[in-house]
Design a protein around this motif. Structure first.
Motif, PDB file in Angstrom:
ATOM      1  N   PHE A  42       0.833  -1.210   0.000  1.00 16.08           N
ATOM      2  CA  PHE A  42       0.000   0.000   0.000  1.00 16.08           C
ATOM      3  C   PHE A  42       0.866   1.258   0.000  1.00 16.08           C
ATOM      4  O   PHE A  42       0.655   2.175  -0.814  1.00 16.08           O
ATOM      5  N   MET A  43       1.852   1.316   0.899  1.00 17.91           N
ATOM      6  CA  MET A  43       2.681   2.507   0.999  1.00 17.91           C
ATOM      7  C   MET A  43       3.579   2.684  -0.216  1.00 17.91           C
ATOM      8  O   MET A  43       3.912   3.817  -0.591  1.00 17.91           O
ATOM      9  N   SER A  44       3.975   1.583  -0.838  1.00 18.80           N
ATOM     10  CA  SER A  44       4.856   1.666  -2.012  1.00 18.80           C
ATOM     11  C   SER A  44       4.175   2.331  -3.199  1.00 18.80           C
ATOM     12  O   SER A  44       4.852   2.772  -4.136  1.00 18.80           O
ATOM     13  N   HIS A  45       2.839   2.413  -3.171  1.00 18.98           N
ATOM     14  CA  HIS A  45       2.115   3.135  -4.215  1.00 18.98           C
ATOM     15  C   HIS A  45       2.116   4.643  -3.971  1.00 18.98           C
ATOM     16  O   HIS A  45       1.740   5.406  -4.867  1.00 18.98           O
ATOM     17  N   ILE A  47       4.750   6.356  -1.657  1.00 18.13           N
ATOM     18  CA  ILE A  47       6.078   6.879  -1.378  1.00 18.13           C
ATOM     19  C   ILE A  47       7.124   5.929  -1.949  1.00 18.13           C
ATOM     20  O   ILE A  47       6.787   4.817  -2.390  1.00 18.13           O
ATOM     21  N   GLN A  48       8.370   6.360  -1.924  1.00 14.47           N
ATOM     22  CA  GLN A  48       9.445   5.507  -2.423  1.00 14.47           C
ATOM     23  C   GLN A  48       9.542   4.233  -1.585  1.00 14.47           C
ATOM     24  O   GLN A  48       9.549   4.297  -0.347  1.00 14.47           O
ATOM     25  N   PRO A  49       9.599   3.060  -2.217  1.00 14.20           N
ATOM     26  CA  PRO A  49       9.703   1.808  -1.444  1.00 14.20           C
ATOM     27  C   PRO A  49      10.888   1.783  -0.488  1.00 14.20           C
ATOM     28  O   PRO A  49      10.806   1.170   0.577  1.00 14.20           O
ATOM     29  N   ARG A  50      11.983   2.453  -0.853  1.00 17.33           N
ATOM     30  CA  ARG A  50      13.136   2.456   0.058  1.00 17.33           C
ATOM     31  C   ARG A  50      12.818   3.189   1.362  1.00 17.33           C
ATOM     32  O   ARG A  50      13.479   2.967   2.372  1.00 17.33           O
ATOM     33  N   SER A  51      11.812   4.059   1.345  1.00 14.51           N
ATOM     34  CA  SER A  51      11.404   4.744   2.572  1.00 14.51           C
ATOM     35  C   SER A  51      10.467   3.891   3.417  1.00 14.51           C
ATOM     36  O   SER A  51      10.336   4.131   4.623  1.00 14.51           O
ATOM     37  N   VAL A  52       9.814   2.911   2.789  1.00 16.58           N
ATOM     38  CA  VAL A  52       8.881   2.071   3.532  1.00 16.58           C
ATOM     39  C   VAL A  52       9.620   1.280   4.612  1.00 16.58           C
ATOM     40  O   VAL A  52       9.087   1.029   5.692  1.00 16.58           O
ATOM     41  N   GLU A  53      10.853   0.909   4.340  1.00 14.64           N
ATOM     42  CA  GLU A  53      11.635   0.182   5.333  1.00 14.64           C
ATOM     43  C   GLU A  53      11.837   1.026   6.591  1.00 14.64           C
ATOM     44  O   GLU A  53      11.813   0.504   7.711  1.00 14.64           O
ATOM     45  N   ASN A  54      12.026   2.341   6.410  1.00 18.07           N
ATOM     46  CA  ASN A  54      12.138   3.226   7.565  1.00 18.07           C
ATOM     47  C   ASN A  54      10.821   3.280   8.345  1.00 18.07           C
ATOM     48  O   ASN A  54      10.816   3.346   9.578  1.00 18.07           O
ATOM     49  N   PHE A  90       8.223  -0.718  -7.924  1.00 16.32           N
ATOM     50  CA  PHE A  90       7.773   0.666  -7.775  1.00 16.32           C
ATOM     51  C   PHE A  90       8.892   1.688  -7.633  1.00 16.32           C
ATOM     52  O   PHE A  90       8.616   2.885  -7.567  1.00 16.32           O
ATOM     53  N   SER A  91      10.129   1.256  -7.552  1.00 13.83           N
ATOM     54  CA  SER A  91      11.216   2.210  -7.320  1.00 13.83           C
ATOM     55  C   SER A  91      11.342   3.199  -8.466  1.00 13.83           C
ATOM     56  O   SER A  91      11.150   2.852  -9.641  1.00 13.83           O
ATOM     57  N   ARG A  92      11.677   4.427  -8.107  1.00 15.80           N
ATOM     58  CA  ARG A  92      11.934   5.482  -9.086  1.00 15.80           C
ATOM     59  C   ARG A  92      13.346   6.004  -8.875  1.00 15.80           C
ATOM     60  O   ARG A  92      13.889   5.898  -7.773  1.00 15.80           O
ATOM     61  N   PRO A  93      13.942   6.549  -9.910  1.00 17.42           N
ATOM     62  CA  PRO A  93      15.315   7.062  -9.744  1.00 17.42           C
ATOM     63  C   PRO A  93      15.388   8.122  -8.653  1.00 17.42           C
ATOM     64  O   PRO A  93      14.466   8.925  -8.472  1.00 17.42           O
ATOM     65  N   VAL A  94      16.481   8.096  -7.926  1.00 23.23           N
ATOM     66  CA  VAL A  94      16.693   9.082  -6.864  1.00 23.23           C
ATOM     67  C   VAL A  94      17.026  10.434  -7.496  1.00 23.23           C
ATOM     68  O   VAL A  94      17.890  10.523  -8.371  1.00 23.23           O
ATOM     69  N   VAL A  95      16.324  11.463  -7.074  1.00 19.21           N
ATOM     70  CA  VAL A  95      16.568  12.822  -7.565  1.00 19.21           C
ATOM     71  C   VAL A  95      17.311  13.584  -6.470  1.00 19.21           C
ATOM     72  O   VAL A  95      16.779  13.791  -5.374  1.00 19.21           O
ATOM     73  N   ARG A  96      18.512  13.975  -6.757  1.00 12.66           N
ATOM     74  CA  ARG A  96      19.334  14.686  -5.772  1.00 12.66           C
ATOM     75  C   ARG A  96      19.565  16.120  -6.220  1.00 12.66           C
ATOM     76  O   ARG A  96      19.660  16.410  -7.410  1.00 12.66           O
TER      77      ARG A  96
END
Length: 230
Positions: A42-45, A47-54, A90-96
């Protein structure tokens, strides 16, 4: 282990997201591998999936006193594989943001009208010391939320030392300081236009005239090192 107030606030936000998810989908709050797996998808839709782990780390921290089995559910194969699949799906490229360059520093200095006002000197000193001292944003700003402010984190005015080629000041607490001894920041003089030594010495002289009895390196009017996050 006691959490920093800022970390506790973030973890509480993560838990609220989980409780809202359970209420929205009529699921029990008790954390099971299935519930946490559904939450990850649900959250991966959103926010970034890498943030879901946090988010999961925050949920585990907040729920463990009430549901001791939450850590086991978080470490289950189902949740691990769901996270891995969400990262692929669902991952998207990191924008820095572009990093600051010395040309940016020079532009900032040249953009300020002469003679420098106290606010301009405060800002420039914060910018240059952060750049050349490799300081984190959290070591340069004063939180907007009053309950997150800790005076023990502020650099004392008495810690400043000058010599002919550099100046130093102390940062009492840093994120990397596992011994809680603080760090001494040394910044060297430069012969270029973006010399931090010159700007910092001007700021300090101005600050000492305006606030001679103030114990911290920051000024009461404009928080050097701890300026507003906005």
């Amino acid at each position: 282990m006691s959490l920093h107030p800022n970390t506790h606030r973030a973890y509480s936000s993560h838990l609220n997201s989980y409780l809202t998810f359970c209420d929205l989908h009529h699921l029990p709050v008790a954390p099971t591998p299935d519930t946490l797996s559904f939450f990850v998808v649900f959250m991966s839709h959103h926010i970034q999936p890498r943030s879901v782990e946090n988010y999961l780390s925050g949920i585990v921290s907040q729920l463990e006193p009430h549901f001791p089995e939450v850590r086991e559910a978080r470490d289950s194969n189902l949740v691990r594989r769901t996270l891995r699949g969400s990262l692929r799906r669902f991952s998207r490229p990191v924008v820095r943001r572009q990093p600051l360059s010395r040309a940016d520093l020079l532009h900032a200095i040249q953009s300020c009208p002469r003679p420098f006002s106290f606010d301009d000197l405060s800002w420039l000193a914060m910018l240059l010391c952060g750049f050349f001292g490799l300081l984190r944003l959290g070591e340069l700003v004063w939180p907007d939320s009053s309950h997150l402010r800790e005076y023990c984190q502020l650099s004392p005015r008495s810690s400043v030392r000058f010599d002919h080629s550099s100046f130093t000041f102390s940062v009492p607490r840093r994120k990397s300081d596992d011994r809680f001894e603080g760090h001494s920041i040394r910044i060297t003089r430069s012969c270029l236009a973006d010399d931090p030594y010159s700007i910092f010495s001007q700021y300090l002289a101005f600050r000492d005239v305006l606030y001679p009895l103030h114990p911290y390196l920051l000024s009461p009017r404009f928080h050097l090192w701890q300026g507003s996050r906005r």
